[in-house]
Design a protein around this motif. Structure first.
Motif, mmCIF file in Angstrom:
data_model
loop_
_atom_site.group_PDB
_atom_site.id
_atom_site.type_symbol
_atom_site.label_atom_id
_atom_site.label_comp_id
_atom_site.label_asym_id
_atom_site.label_seq_id
_atom_site.Cartn_x
_atom_site.Cartn_y
_atom_site.Cartn_z
ATOM 1 N N ILE A 7 0.854 -1.188 0.000
ATOM 2 C CA ILE A 7 0.000 0.000 0.000
ATOM 3 C C ILE A 7 0.893 1.243 0.000
ATOM 4 N N VAL A 8 2.065 1.124 0.668
ATOM 5 C CA VAL A 8 3.058 2.202 0.654
ATOM 6 C C VAL A 8 4.399 1.595 0.309
ATOM 7 N N GLU A 9 5.121 2.274 -0.588
ATOM 8 C CA GLU A 9 6.485 1.825 -0.839
ATOM 9 C C GLU A 9 7.423 3.025 -0.826
ATOM 10 N N LEU A 10 8.444 2.929 0.027
ATOM 11 C CA LEU A 10 9.491 3.953 0.055
ATOM 12 C C LEU A 10 10.642 3.400 -0.765
ATOM 13 N N LYS A 11 11.106 4.169 -1.750
ATOM 14 C CA LYS A 11 12.165 3.672 -2.644
ATOM 15 C C LYS A 11 13.430 4.504 -2.497
ATOM 16 N N VAL A 21 24.293 11.707 7.399
ATOM 17 C CA VAL A 21 23.301 11.132 6.474
ATOM 18 C C VAL A 21 22.305 10.385 7.348
ATOM 19 N N ALA A 22 21.107 10.963 7.537
ATOM 20 C CA ALA A 22 20.128 10.369 8.455
ATOM 21 C C ALA A 22 19.497 9.126 7.835
ATOM 22 N N ASN A 23 19.172 9.213 6.551
ATOM 23 C CA ASN A 23 18.628 8.061 5.811
ATOM 24 C C ASN A 23 19.498 7.851 4.589
ATOM 25 N N ASP A 24 20.029 6.637 4.453
ATOM 26 C CA ASP A 24 20.967 6.336 3.379
ATOM 27 C C ASP A 24 20.343 5.303 2.449
ATOM 28 N N SER A 25 19.614 5.787 1.442
ATOM 29 C CA SER A 25 18.988 4.922 0.435
ATOM 30 C C SER A 25 18.136 3.817 1.076
ATOM 31 N N ILE A 26 17.137 4.253 1.872
ATOM 32 C CA ILE A 26 16.275 3.292 2.581
ATOM 33 C C ILE A 26 15.045 2.934 1.740
ATOM 34 N N SER A 27 14.801 1.626 1.625
ATOM 35 C CA SER A 27 13.588 1.157 0.949
ATOM 36 C C SER A 27 12.754 0.354 1.940
ATOM 37 N N LEU A 28 11.424 0.517 1.819
ATOM 38 C CA LEU A 28 10.535 -0.161 2.760
ATOM 39 C C LEU A 28 9.179 -0.362 2.100
ATOM 40 N N LYS A 29 8.578 -1.537 2.332
ATOM 41 C CA LYS A 29 7.229 -1.793 1.796
ATOM 42 C C LYS A 29 6.271 -2.067 2.948
ATOM 43 N N ASP A 211 4.098 -7.936 12.361
ATOM 44 C CA ASP A 211 4.168 -9.022 11.367
ATOM 45 C C ASP A 211 5.547 -9.044 10.720
ATOM 46 N N THR A 212 6.073 -7.834 10.496
ATOM 47 C CA THR A 212 7.343 -7.680 9.785
ATOM 48 C C THR A 212 8.191 -6.668 10.536
ATOM 49 N N VAL A 213 9.515 -6.829 10.479
ATOM 50 C CA VAL A 213 10.417 -5.863 11.121
ATOM 51 C C VAL A 213 11.475 -5.435 10.123
ATOM 52 N N THR A 214 11.656 -4.120 9.995
ATOM 53 C CA THR A 214 12.800 -3.599 9.237
ATOM 54 C C THR A 214 13.761 -2.992 10.243
ATOM 55 N N ILE A 215 15.016 -3.445 10.193
ATOM 56 C CA ILE A 215 16.020 -2.954 11.147
ATOM 57 C C ILE A 215 16.901 -1.926 10.453
ATOM 58 N N ILE A 216 17.014 -0.745 11.079
ATOM 59 C CA ILE A 216 17.859 0.319 10.524
ATOM 60 C C ILE A 216 19.029 0.546 11.467
ATOM 61 N N ARG A 217 20.218 0.647 10.903
ATOM 62 C CA ARG A 217 21.387 0.986 11.727
ATOM 63 C C ARG A 217 22.167 2.077 11.022
ATOM 64 N N ARG A 218 22.422 3.186 11.748
ATOM 65 C CA ARG A 218 23.158 4.326 11.189
ATOM 66 C C ARG A 218 22.648 4.725 9.805
ATOM 67 N N GLY A 219 21.322 4.812 9.688
ATOM 68 C CA GLY A 219 20.733 5.328 8.454
ATOM 69 C C GLY A 219 20.582 4.342 7.316
ATOM 70 N N LYS A 220 21.022 3.089 7.508
ATOM 71 C CA LYS A 220 20.907 2.083 6.430
ATOM 72 C C LYS A 220 20.011 0.941 6.875
ATOM 73 N N VAL A 221 19.310 0.332 5.900
ATOM 74 C CA VAL A 221 18.529 -0.859 6.228
ATOM 75 C C VAL A 221 19.480 -2.041 6.369
ATOM 76 N N ILE A 222 19.440 -2.704 7.523
ATOM 77 C CA ILE A 222 20.280 -3.878 7.753
ATOM 78 C C ILE A 222 19.562 -5.121 7.246
ATOM 79 N N ASP A 223 18.242 -5.174 7.514
ATOM 80 C CA ASP A 223 17.481 -6.362 7.113
ATOM 81 C C ASP A 223 15.991 -6.091 7.286
ATOM 82 N N THR A 224 15.177 -6.842 6.541
ATOM 83 C CA THR A 224 13.736 -6.876 6.799
ATOM 84 C C THR A 224 13.371 -8.340 6.986
#
Length: 512
Positions: A7-11, A21-29, A211-224
């Motif tokens: 329903i939402v996608e951040l690209k 750099v607060a957000n470093d190329s973060i993607s999330l669905k 249901d789902t977890v996205t882990i961010i560390r120092r502005g980057k996505v580590i894993d979903t």
């Protein structure tokens, strides 16, 4: 059932602030009907990312799609048009207004030229019943609990037609029972087809609700990851990049003589409301006394009274048997009390001072930091350098302004300064509020180290886990009175929760 298309996608969202750099190329669905947790340390970039989705910030790079279509969300009103609502960590409510007045602010329904509050109140009542929120549309904000105020914030987003709800650290100020109720409300929201993004660093809640977890560390996505395929240890490790222990290592306390003793402390607010109602307790050398309670039951006033920031209307405060009630804040500090304040920005640091200045805020007027009224900058710099190394404060340098450090590092600076004074009593008020697991572990170890050196430590915290883990003895404060005293090994969350709500009295102190 979670739908296939997001329903939402951040690209590839990137957001830079000066020097970071607060957000470093973060993607999330985010999928419809899903609770998607956003997990990360303090300063990892979680809130920045959600502020971009809610239109409070603009990304430097990257795009947002809603239902597969690119959108430009350049302000919060636009976000609301797209069905996005945000429940902020610090509520944005007008205290003297009613629930209804707060909810319709900015989009008041009209009947001809006059305000149609009745229709609004009815709609609010319907929404409240539909989602099990139990909110009274006519209550004034200032008369309802913090948990209820949060429900008003949720209603505000639903009233504006939100399909996507962002919750920013929603459990920071709730009792265990209110947290359970909030989880139920979230489940109801997704059952009715809403979708939720939950910003948090509390692993217990993530395991429980998402249901789902996205882990961010120092502005980057580590894993979903799917929550069901993960566990708290794994998530903590991904969040801080190393193994984290959740159980605090400590030997049993060996309490000595009484260091601080409070007797019949009473305090009225300016509006005539009594906030401290005959408070009594002692703390001994070599023990951590935990004060549990829901926010707003006199904790802030208690801290102000025992640090000299406010004078109690009556009662006695003794340190090593010497009366200090009514003295100045400096006299309190010089009698051996150090204070880690609950609001680090308001009472802990001068944000536009450098780190070296902040680290001598309470000792600058003494030798060796000054002589005959002149500051000795070399000694002040050396002191700052030593504390920054000893307490692992991550700062570009001693000249860096306090405001540009992350919350965790600001907190470390305050703790370094206070512990370095070698106090007899250390008052730690919400010392880990808003910190991530790595920083929490650091702070709790420091408190226990102080206890082991024979200091009396007073820990005031809304985090029950922290009180249970760190304190040697627990007192519960309700409506400005101690309603119970228990040992952590003889109690549980449920019992403490009931005492915190005023419906159970246990131990040495009863209701008068």
């Amino acid at each position: 059932m979670i739908a296939a298309n997001p329903i939402v996608e951040l690209k590839s969202i990137t957001k830079r602030f000066p020097g970071v750099v607060a957000n470093d190329s973060i993607s999330l669905k985010l999928h419809k009907g899903e609770i998607h947790a956003l997990l990360g340390e303090n300063g990892a970039g979680k809130s920045t990312l959600m502020n971009i989705l809610f239109g409070l910030y603009q990304p430097d790079e990257g795009s947002i799609e809603i239902d597969g279509k690119p959108v430009n969300i350049d302000n919060p009103n636009k976000a609301i048009e797209y069905g996005i609502g945000m429940v902020h960590q610090h509520f944005k409510l007008v205290q003297p207004f009613t629930v209804t007045e707060n909810i319709i602010l900015g989009m008041e329904p009209k009947k001809g030229l006059s305000l149609d509050q009745k229709t609004a109140a009815n709609k609010i009542k319907e929404l409240s019943e539909q989602y099990g929120l139990k909110v009274d549309p006519n209550a004034k904000i200032q008369n309802i609990s913090v948990g209820m105020q949060q429900r008003v914030e949720i209603l505000k987003t639903l009233y504006r037609g939100a399909q996507i709800l962002i919750f920013d650290e929603p459990t920071a100020v709730l009792t265990p029972q209110e947290i359970t109720e909030l989880m139920e409300i979230m489940r109801r929201l997704v059952a009715e087809g809403k979708s939720i993004i939950l910003i948090t660093h509390k692993l217990k809640e993530i395991m429980h609700i998402s249901d789902t977890v996205t882990i961010i560390r120092r502005g980057k996505v580590i894993d979903t990851v799917k929550t069901s395929e993960s566990n708290p240890n794994l998530l903590a490790e991904k969040m801080v990049g190393r193994n984290v222990t959740f159980k605090v290592d400590k030997q049993p306390a060996a309490p000595g003589e009484t260091v601080l003793s409070l007797n019949d402390i009473r305090l009225m607010r300016k509006d005539g409301v009594s906030v401290l109602n005959g408070l009594n307790f002692d703390i001994k050398a070599g023990e951590i006394l935990g004060v549990a309670g829901v926010d707003g039951n006199g904790q802030t006033e208690l801290i102000e009274v025992i640090t000299g920031l406010r004078k109690a209307d009556q009662g006695s405060i003794k340190i090593h048997g010497k009366e200090i009630a009514g003295s100045t804040p400096r006299a309190f500090a010089e009698s051996g009390i150090a204070h880690i304040p609950e609001d680090r920005h308001k009472h802990g640091l001068v944000l536009d001072f450098s780190m070296s200045e902040n680290l001598v805020l309470e000792t600058y007027y003494k030798e060796p930091f000054s002589k005959r009224g002149f500051l000795n900058f070399d000694t002040i710099k050396k002191q700052a350098q030593r504390l920054i190394e000893e307490f692992d404060i991550r700062t570009p340098g001693i000249g860096t302004l306090a405001r540009s450090l992350s919350g965790g590092n600001q907190q470390k600076a305050i703790i370094a300064r206070e512990i370095d004074k070698n106090p007899d009593v250390l008052i730690a008020a919400q010392p880990t509020r808003g910190l991530d697991v790595g920083a929490i572990e650091f702070v709790q170890k420091q408190l226990i180290a102080q206890r082991d050196q024979g200091k009396a430590v007073l820990l005031i915290s809304f985090e029950l886990d922290e009180i249970m883990n760190v304190a040697d003895r627990i007192i519960v404060i309700y409506e400005g009175k101690i309603v119970g005293e228990v040992l952590p090994e003889h109690t549980n969350d449920q019992e403490l929760g009931l005492m915190m709500a005023g419906s159970l009295a246990v131990g040495g102190h009863g209701h008068e």
